[in-house]
Motif scaffolding. Structure first.
Motif, mmCIF file in Angstrom:
data_model
loop_
_atom_site.group_PDB
_atom_site.id
_atom_site.type_symbol
_atom_site.label_atom_id
_atom_site.label_comp_id
_atom_site.label_asym_id
_atom_site.label_seq_id
_atom_site.Cartn_x
_atom_site.Cartn_y
_atom_site.Cartn_z
ATOM 1 N N VAL A 144 0.839 -1.204 0.000
ATOM 2 C CA VAL A 144 0.000 0.000 0.000
ATOM 3 C C VAL A 144 0.875 1.256 0.000
ATOM 4 C CG1 VAL A 144 -1.681 1.316 1.354
ATOM 5 C CG2 VAL A 144 -1.968 -1.132 1.092
ATOM 6 N N SER A 145 2.006 1.192 0.714
ATOM 7 C CA SER A 145 2.881 2.361 0.831
ATOM 8 C C SER A 145 3.683 2.636 -0.440
ATOM 9 C CB SER A 145 3.856 2.177 1.991
ATOM 10 O OG SER A 145 3.170 2.008 3.200
ATOM 11 N N TYR A 146 4.080 1.587 -1.142
ATOM 12 C CA TYR A 146 5.075 1.789 -2.198
ATOM 13 C C TYR A 146 4.680 1.323 -3.601
ATOM 14 C CZ TYR A 146 8.047 2.508 1.853
ATOM 15 O OH TYR A 146 8.563 2.967 3.027
ATOM 16 N N ALA A 147 3.770 0.367 -3.692
ATOM 17 C CA ALA A 147 3.505 -0.239 -5.002
ATOM 18 C C ALA A 147 2.142 0.185 -5.550
ATOM 19 C CB ALA A 147 3.581 -1.759 -4.898
ATOM 20 N N LYS A 148 1.900 -0.142 -6.801
ATOM 21 C CA LYS A 148 0.582 0.119 -7.400
ATOM 22 C C LYS A 148 -0.346 -1.039 -7.110
ATOM 23 C CE LYS A 148 1.676 3.128 -11.341
ATOM 24 N NZ LYS A 148 3.119 2.828 -11.587
ATOM 25 N N VAL B 71 2.464 -23.191 6.311
ATOM 26 C CA VAL B 71 1.669 -22.128 5.691
ATOM 27 C C VAL B 71 2.654 -21.238 4.934
ATOM 28 C CG1 VAL B 71 0.282 -20.051 6.116
ATOM 29 C CG2 VAL B 71 -0.094 -22.095 7.498
ATOM 30 N N GLN B 72 2.346 -20.968 3.665
ATOM 31 C CA GLN B 72 3.240 -20.123 2.898
ATOM 32 C C GLN B 72 2.480 -18.922 2.328
ATOM 33 O OE1 GLN B 72 5.486 -21.654 -0.671
ATOM 34 N NE2 GLN B 72 7.103 -21.557 0.870
ATOM 35 N N ILE B 73 3.090 -17.757 2.482
ATOM 36 C CA ILE B 73 2.491 -16.531 1.964
ATOM 37 C C ILE B 73 3.519 -15.846 1.065
ATOM 38 C CG2 ILE B 73 1.499 -14.280 2.551
ATOM 39 C CD1 ILE B 73 0.897 -15.619 5.371
ATOM 40 N N GLU B 74 3.089 -15.611 -0.157
ATOM 41 C CA GLU B 74 3.978 -15.006 -1.138
ATOM 42 C C GLU B 74 3.362 -13.679 -1.565
ATOM 43 O OE1 GLU B 74 6.270 -17.159 -4.856
ATOM 44 O OE2 GLU B 74 4.196 -17.611 -4.414
ATOM 45 N N VAL B 75 4.166 -12.633 -1.615
ATOM 46 C CA VAL B 75 3.649 -11.327 -2.029
ATOM 47 C C VAL B 75 4.524 -10.800 -3.159
ATOM 48 C CG1 VAL B 75 3.036 -8.989 -1.287
ATOM 49 C CG2 VAL B 75 2.867 -10.889 0.334
ATOM 50 N N ILE B 76 3.902 -10.614 -4.306
ATOM 51 C CA ILE B 76 4.662 -10.169 -5.481
ATOM 52 C C ILE B 76 4.106 -8.819 -5.916
ATOM 53 C CG2 ILE B 76 5.304 -10.752 -7.864
ATOM 54 C CD1 ILE B 76 4.312 -13.733 -6.852
ATOM 55 N N ASP B 77 4.934 -7.765 -5.796
ATOM 56 C CA ASP B 77 4.426 -6.434 -6.140
ATOM 57 C C ASP B 77 5.145 -5.842 -7.347
ATOM 58 O OD1 ASP B 77 6.692 -4.725 -5.488
ATOM 59 O OD2 ASP B 77 6.206 -4.958 -3.372
ATOM 60 N N ASP B 78 4.555 -4.759 -7.851
ATOM 61 C CA ASP B 78 5.137 -4.067 -9.008
ATOM 62 C C ASP B 78 5.735 -2.728 -8.578
ATOM 63 O OD1 ASP B 78 3.019 -2.486 -8.391
ATOM 64 O OD2 ASP B 78 2.150 -2.459 -10.402
ATOM 65 N N GLY B 79 6.168 -2.677 -7.314
ATOM 66 C CA GLY B 79 6.686 -1.431 -6.749
ATOM 67 C C GLY B 79 8.033 -1.034 -7.323
ATOM 68 N N PRO B 80 8.647 -0.018 -6.728
ATOM 69 C CA PRO B 80 9.910 0.519 -7.258
ATOM 70 C C PRO B 80 11.104 -0.401 -7.025
ATOM 71 C CG PRO B 80 9.321 1.615 -5.212
ATOM 72 C CD PRO B 80 8.166 0.727 -5.551
ATOM 73 N N GLY B 81 10.923 -1.434 -6.217
ATOM 74 C CA GLY B 81 12.045 -2.317 -5.913
ATOM 75 C C GLY B 81 12.914 -1.739 -4.810
ATOM 76 N N LYS C 212 11.266 -2.909 -11.112
ATOM 77 C CA LYS C 212 10.379 -4.037 -11.448
ATOM 78 C C LYS C 212 9.439 -4.399 -10.302
ATOM 79 C CE LYS C 212 11.715 -5.633 -15.596
ATOM 80 N NZ LYS C 212 12.645 -6.628 -16.105
ATOM 81 N N GLY C 213 10.028 -4.573 -9.128
ATOM 82 C CA GLY C 213 9.188 -4.946 -7.996
ATOM 83 C C GLY C 213 9.900 -5.822 -6.988
#
Lengths: 113, 145
Positions: free
Chosen positions: B59-63, B76-86, B134-135
């Motif tokens: 929420v702070s950095y990515a779209k 339990v596995q949680i994966e978060v893939i964002d398109d932020g500034p990296g 890229k992210g």
């Protein structure tokens, strides 16, 4: 100790969640940095803060806090109240600063009955 | 050929960047799913913390970002893939107290430089990779009994 008892003892103003004051308070945490509260508070705690925006409700809900006390007469925003009511989290307001309200709650929770 | 999903449970969620009003919705959702699956409370709480911190970063950095939740016996596995500034320097970003958050974010009590530390501390295994422009890709694993 039930939240209700703390509300009465300290004259807190209950802004929402009046129907959920019968929960047991197992401890408390004071802080305005949400990640600090996320990382270091525990379920059953009452959270003392000066943050008033709606994100405090998500934190309290995820951490299973029994309630939030706003200090220095800080007023919750309307969307905060709406979310808190939906999440069944009471929000109370004190006119005291964080140090004083925390101390009073600490004393209440640790008093020998 | 019919492919069968090998996971006990899997689901994906989208996070909308920049929207602090909806911050926490995905983590709340993950928490309630894990509870319904009968995952022990202490594991659910860890998952709630790591997913919330990751959600706030998006929420702070990515779209936008996609969150993949998978549950299997013991994990339990949680994966978060964002398109932020990296993140140019991951070691620096992992240092407690380091943050690039702007004033608006800090005023809300975010951006204390503790998010990634919380994620690391409350995961049993944590992987982060990032490419500038890229992210960022987070992978958090929490073991269940």
């Amino acid at each position: 100790m039930k939240i209700e008892k703390i509300v009465q003892a300290l004259g807190l103003e209950v802004k929402c969640g009046k129907n959920y004051l019968d929960k047991d308070v197992t401890g408390g945490y004071t802080g305005d940095l949400l990640s600090d509260v996320m990382g270091n508070s525990r379920e059953g705690y009452i959270w003392i803060t000066r943050q008033v925006h709606q994100n405090i409700v998500a934190v309290a809900s995820l951490k299973e806090h029994v309630g939030i006390i706003l200090i220095n007469s800080c007023q919750p925003t309307a969307d905060t109240l709406e979310k808190a009511e939906a999440e069944k989290i009471p929000i109370m307001v004190s006119d005291l600063p964080a140090f004083e309200i925390s101390g009073k709650i600490y004393n209440l929770l640790t008093a020998k009955s | 050929m019919v492919e069968t999903n090998p996971n006990l449970y899997s689901n994906s969620f989208n996070i909308e960047g920049g929207n602090f009003n909806s911050a926490g919705i995905v983590s709340t959702n993950i928490k309630s799913i894990l509870k319904k699956l009968g995952i022990p409370n202490d594991i659910v709480r860890k998952a709630a913390i790591v997913s919330y911190e990751a959600e706030i970063n998006v929420v702070s950095y990515a779209k936008k970002a996609i969150v993949n939740l998978t549950v299997n016996p013991g994990v339990v596995q949680i994966e978060v893939i964002d398109d932020g500034p990296g993140i140019p320097n991951i070691d620096l970003a992992m240092q407690e107290g380091y943050s690039t958050a702007d004033q608006r974010i800090r005023e809300m009590g975010f951006g204390a430089g503790m998010g990634l530390c919380n994620i690391k501390n409350y995961s049993d295994d944590f992987h982060i990779t990032s490419e500038v422009g890229k992210g960022t890709h987070l992978k958090m694993t929490i073991q269940t009994p």
